[in-house]
Each structure stands twice: as C-alpha cells, then as structure tokens.
Design an enzyme around this catalytic site. Structure first.
Site, mmCIF file in Angstrom:
data_model
loop_
_atom_site.group_PDB
_atom_site.id
_atom_site.type_symbol
_atom_site.label_atom_id
_atom_site.label_comp_id
_atom_site.label_asym_id
_atom_site.label_seq_id
_atom_site.Cartn_x
_atom_site.Cartn_y
_atom_site.Cartn_z
ATOM 1 N N LYS B 83 0.863 -1.177 0.000
ATOM 2 C CA LYS B 83 0.000 0.000 0.000
ATOM 3 C C LYS B 83 0.905 1.235 0.000
ATOM 4 C CE LYS B 83 -3.761 2.121 2.613
ATOM 5 N NZ LYS B 83 -4.367 2.618 1.359
ATOM 6 N N GLY B 110 -8.016 7.386 0.636
ATOM 7 C CA GLY B 110 -7.242 8.587 0.942
ATOM 8 C C GLY B 110 -5.880 8.282 1.535
ATOM 9 N N ASN B 165 4.027 6.466 -6.810
ATOM 10 C CA ASN B 165 2.595 6.637 -7.086
ATOM 11 C C ASN B 165 2.340 8.117 -7.368
ATOM 12 O OD1 ASN B 165 -0.154 6.747 -7.184
ATOM 13 N ND2 ASN B 165 -0.497 5.983 -5.095
ATOM 14 N N CYS B 168 -2.372 8.753 -7.709
ATOM 15 C CA CYS B 168 -3.498 8.395 -6.853
ATOM 16 C C CYS B 168 -4.561 9.488 -6.924
ATOM 17 C CB CYS B 168 -3.073 8.204 -5.411
ATOM 18 S SG CYS B 168 -4.481 7.784 -4.357
ATOM 19 N N GLY B 289 -5.173 -3.829 -13.770
ATOM 20 C CA GLY B 289 -6.479 -3.219 -13.989
ATOM 21 C C GLY B 289 -7.481 -4.325 -14.248
#
Lengths: 283, 349
Positions: B83, B110, B165, B168, B289
């Site tokens: 994560k 979030g 990332n 996001c 995906g």
C-alpha cells in the site's frame, strides 16, 4: 486470532426466519475454529459475477461435528437478493472465520445480551457459552416490528429473562431496546453487556451500560470490501490503550469492540485529533 | 485488538481459468525452451530486479503483506507491492470509503497509512523475514516528499523496487495528479531516480485519466524510470438514488476491478507499441487493472506487460494471486509458450 480458511461451501439447509433468511453451509474445517462474534465473508456468484465484493455476515451457529455454519441475513440489496435465491445443493465460496470475536469472561458473570433485528444472530451461542461457564444471561431483543425480531424463542430456551421491544409496539414493549435496558441491568446486577445491531443502537447501549458500571462489548456493522484487513474501507475511530484515537478496521480489529473505546459520534468524520488527521489538510 | 479486558480472558485470540485448447493460431508461437518436467520459465526482469514469476499484488490491495499471508506465502508470488506509504501517519478519508459498481468498485481511502518510519521498522522486516520481495509504493504532496521516502528506503531489507505513485486520485486536488502532466511526472521520477539506491529499480505508476498516456510514459522513462506500472484507478463517482447524495464521503473515488480492464489493456498496448516504434526507450511494463483470472493476466502480457499486478480481485478472492499465477502458467503452456518472455507483447506481431 483463528486462521481463516477459504473454501467452497455447500448449502445444506435454508429456511425463512421471520423477515429474514437462514442458510446452513457445510464448510469443511471452518466450524471448529469459530468463536461467538466471528463472521463469514460470502462471495456472490462465480468468477464472472459482476458483484465483486463479498458480503459479510456474523456467524449464527457453528457445528463442528456437522462441519456447518449458519448465517441469518436480510434481503437488503443486489447481493443478498442473489444469496436468497440459493438452493440446497448449491455451492458458495466463503472465507471464515474472520474478525475478532466477543471477549469471553473467564469467570461466572451476569451478562445482558442486547440486539436489534437479526443482530441477535451471534448472541445465542455466546449466551450458551456464558451459561456453560457458570454465568447467567438476560436478553433484550428489539426490532422495528414483530416480524423483524429474530430468535426470541432461542433466547427463551436459554433463559427466562427475555425482554422484547418493537418500535411499533406490535410485540413486547413499545420503543427501543434502551427503554427497558436500565431496569434489566439493575435487576440482574449486570457485570457486562454484549450488543449487536445498528450503530445508533450500539452507541445508546454503550451509554446505558457505562452509566450502570457494566462493561460493554459491541459488534459493529460497517460496510466492508474485503473482510480480511487489506482494503481499509471499514474503519472506525477508536481510542487505543495509549489514549490515541485511530481509524481501525472493523474487519480485523473488530467487529467486536469495547463499546467505550469507539467514538460513535465521530463515525463518518475525520476527528481532528485522530492519528494522521493533520496530514489530510496538506494534500 | 489486544486491549487488556481486566477479568476477561483475552481469547481473541472452480474458478480455474477455462484452460481452453490452444486453439487455432494464425502464427505458431515462437519455439522456446521447455523446462524439465513440463515447466515453463516464468522469470521476468524489472530493471536490475529478476522476479521468479510475473504476478505481483497491486498497491492498496494487499496492505503490507501480512494479512494475506494467512492465505498464501508472500514469497510464492513475484513481489508484494505495498500500500502506498507517505512520509507521515495519515488518517485517510471519512467513511463511507467504498461503493460497489458493475464489475468493479470505487474507493476513496485517501492513502491511510502509518508513515514511512513505522513501515520501515515494523512492516518491511516482517515481509523480508517471510522471504517476500517488496516493491514499495511511495507518494507525497511534493517532490521533496518522494525524495525523503526514497532515501529512507535505502538499505531497507527485501526492497526490490520502488513504485512512485504519481497518480493516486484520492488526494485533495483530484484530477490534477502529477501523472496528468509530463513535466511534473518527469520531475518526480527524476528526483526519485537520483536519490534511490541505484540497484533498486524505480517504477512510475501512471493514470489512465490523461489525453495521451504515451506522452506521460515517455517523460517518465526519459526521467530515468526503470519500468512503468499501468494503470492506477480511474476517477469516478456514484450517487445513491435513495439518499440522492454521493455515496462516498469523499464524493469522488478511484474505479477499479474488471470494469476497467479494457482501458488498462489499451494503455499497456499503446505504450508498448510506442516502445516498439522507437518513440521511447523500451522498459518493462507492469500491467494491472481488473485482472481476475490467468487469462486476464495473459491479455496484459500479450499487450506488452512483463509483469502483472492483481488488485481488486483480492477483495473477492484473497488467494487469487497464487491462483492467477497457476492459471497463467497453464494458459502459457496451453498456447505453446516455453517462457513468459516469449509471450510479452505477442499481440503486436
């Protein structure tokens, strides 16, 4: 925490239960691991199903000899409608047992079980354990209408101390479970309250129990995507032993929480003092 | 929770892929070396990292590995992509954070997380001790945040990659993430590549919500990205017809799941095609995906992915990464491939 298993379970029983459905699932290896308060995450349809998210249900009963677990559920949306269509002999993919169950007293106690609607499902096995450990139990079971009560007969089979409430007065005392609750707590000199049902009810029950100096453990209802602790959708603001509030996961840290640790009024918000709230303002 | 409850005992204590026959191929697959025992070489390279197989978890769908270890060994898959971690503890958004949508879901978590220090001290060593290979997803609000995170990860155990990332959607200024602009994408990736351990590949995680994903991909590769992760979630929203209000507390969220797979495959195919055309340097693509089965994973490989990430399906099937790996292996063998490498980009021939 019990190690969960993911298995194909066979539907071996199904029946209407008032406004609800009860399913009996033969799920090899799972029943023997179940403690009262554990839940099961059920997949909807097969690998091509357009409904990706499992539905989580508290486990009503677990029978290790028959290798079965029971769930009681209401048809509330697309997923539960699909489940309600399942027939004996059909198979569903389940992951269980999940979650942190109700803490059991290690000694005889006077316990009061409070539940709203089919939130009572996990309470009967819990009550039987408390009685088996030398304790005593009373029930306060509430629902909107008589039809939406679940398990009054099962409660009465365990104890004579069963109080029923309905919002419309169609059975028992008119009003919420918190109406007769103070009197029940006093009458049985309750040490502990176990509660399961809607969040508003759990908040109110926590207040009443705390006012009577009884411990209170609540099984929360939060929508979950995964049930196994990875998706972070089912969080609640909970005060830790260190006094710091955090968003914790209902699926693995709960669903059973010490009711006095949950910040009920702040659910659905970002309390300013919760760990990591400051970082949310930056970006 | 392990709160002491005083006098209370603390006792908390076949969907296999349709392995269709190889079927009729216009072109026979290239001849490759079959391993003894009918096996197949699934190893794949991401920059300087050699993964034993191409299946990884997608960031945000596997926590930091620990929870899923109840269902499979982290070392069994190519890598665990964590994560996204940020410099400081972060509460994430208010609930509701999730909405189920047709063949997918919206999330607005979030980026809840413990911050890099707790992650490096607690989570990374656990994964490394289990033999897991870890690709750490990092994010920040500024380039400086990315730099600090990449520096903090130097020498950390088990780290075989950094995924920046830059895409996001669950940040305050939604729709204007770094990955919507080639220049800002370049700045972040260049800064991370400059400070990260040279032995650790840096991947750029791209957003599909752009006019030309090839332009963004090219900027990232020019900035030094050793690989590209495609795709992040698509910005979406849902409105509850009963309350007549947005379902998510955060109003908008990221759409993921099989519903987005055609978009993801298109992105991978377009960028791989640009590499083959010489429009940009060739780097490995990690495709993701809506992968739910081995055949879905194969689709990404054929489009040009060297590895795949399994994301939202984990919520449906926590054992899915190893199932998909098994199904992918079978699907490659059924089509006559002797190695994963031979299948990468095969749809472009």
């Amino acid at each position: 925490m019990a190690l969960p298993l993911q298995v194909q379970a066979e539907i071996v029983g199904r029946e209407p239960a008032g406004a609800y459905h009860r399913l009996v699932l033969r799920a090899p290896g799972i029943a023997a691991r179940v403690e009262p308060g554990h839940f099961v995450a059920v997949a909807i349809g097969g690998v091509d199903s357009a409904m990706l998210l499992r539905r989580a249900f508290s486990i009503h009963r677990a029978d290790p000899a028959a290798e079965t677990i029971d769930v009681v559920f209401a048809e509330a949306g697309r997923g539960t409608r699909e489940l309600a269509r399942l027939r004996v002999g059909d198979s569903v993919n389940v992951v269980a047992p999940l979650g942190t169950p109700f803490p059991l007293p290690g000694e005889p106690v006077s316990a009061v079980m409070v539940a709203g609607g089919y939130g009572s499902a996990p309470m009967f096995a819990l009550a039987e354990r408390i009685v088996a450990d030398g304790g005593s139990v009373a029930f306060v079971l509430g629902a909107a209408t008589a039809e939406r009560l679940y398990g009054v007969d099962q409660a009465q089979a365990i104890t004579e101390d069963v109080v029923v409430t309905t919002d419309d007065g169609s059975e028992g005392v008119r009003g919420f479970v918190t109406g007769p609750l103070p009197e029940v707590l006093t009458a049985v000199e309750a040490d502990v309250v176990y509660a399961c049902g809607p969040m508003g009810m759990l908040r109110a029950v926590t207040e009443v129990a705390s006012a009577h100096d009884a411990r209170v453990f609540t099984a929360v209802e939060e929508s979950m995507a995964c049930g196994v602790g990875v998706c972070m959708t089912c969080v609640l603001p909970v005060v830790g032993d260190d006094g710091v509030s955090r968003f914790v996961r209902s699926c693995v840290d709960g669903p059973c929480f010490d009711g006095t640790k949950v910040r009920w009024d702040d659910a659905g918000t970002i309390p300013a003092d919760i760990e990591g709230a400051a970082a949310m303002g930056a970006h | 929770m392990t709160d002491g409850y005083g006098g209370f005992a603390d006792n908390f204590a076949d969907n296999f892929a349709d392995n269709e026959d190889a079927g009729d191929f216009d072109d026979a697959p290239p001849s490759t070396i079959m391993l003894p025992g009918g096996g197949i070489d699934l190893a794949t390279r991401i920059g300087s990292t050699l993964l034993p197989n191409p299946v990884t978890t997608a960031s945000g769908c596997a926590g930091y590995g620990k929870e899923l270890a109840k269902f499979f060994e982290p070392a069994a898959i190519g890598a665990v992509v964590t994560k996204t971690i940020m410099p400081y503890p972060r509460s994430g958004r208010a609930t509701p954070r999730m909405a189920e949508t047709p063949s997918g879901m919206l999330n607005s978590i979030g980026l809840q997380g413990p911050g890099i220090d707790a992650f490096v001290e607690r989570d990374l060593p656990w994964l490394a001790a289990r033999g897991g290979r870890t690709i750490v997803s990092i994010a920040g609000g500024h380039v400086d945040d990315f730099v600090a995170l990449a520096e903090r990860l130097k020498g950390a155990p088990g780290v075989v990659g950094i995924e920046a990332n830059i895409s996001c959607p669950n940040v305050a200024n939604r729709g204007q993430v770094f990955a919507c602009n080639p220049a800002t994408s370049y700045d972040v990736i260049r800064a991370v590549r400059d400070v990260a351990d040279p032995q650790v590949p840096v991947l750029a995680k791209l957003s599909p919500d752009v006019t030309s994903i090839v332009d963004i991909a090219r900027a990232c590769v020019e900035a030094g990205a050793d690989g590209l992760s495609m795709i992040n979630t698509l910005l979406g929203m849902a409105i509850d017809p009963d309350t007549m209000k947005p379902v998510l507390a955060g109003i908008t969220g990221g759409l993921s799941g099989p519903a987005v797979r055609p978009v993801a495959v298109r992105c991978v195919y377009q960028v791989h095609a640009a590499m083959l055309d010489g429009q940009m340097a060739q780097v490995p693509i990690v495709g993701m995906g809506g992968i739910r089965t081995g055949l879905d994973a194969l689709e990404f490989i054929l489009a040009g992915a060297a590895a795949v990430s399994v994301g939202t399906v984990i919520f449906n099937d926590p054992s899915s990464p190893v199932r998909i790996l098994d199904e992918l292996r079978a699907a490659l063998i059924a089509r006559g491939f002797g190695s994963l490498e031979a299948a990468i980009g095969y749809a472009h021939r």
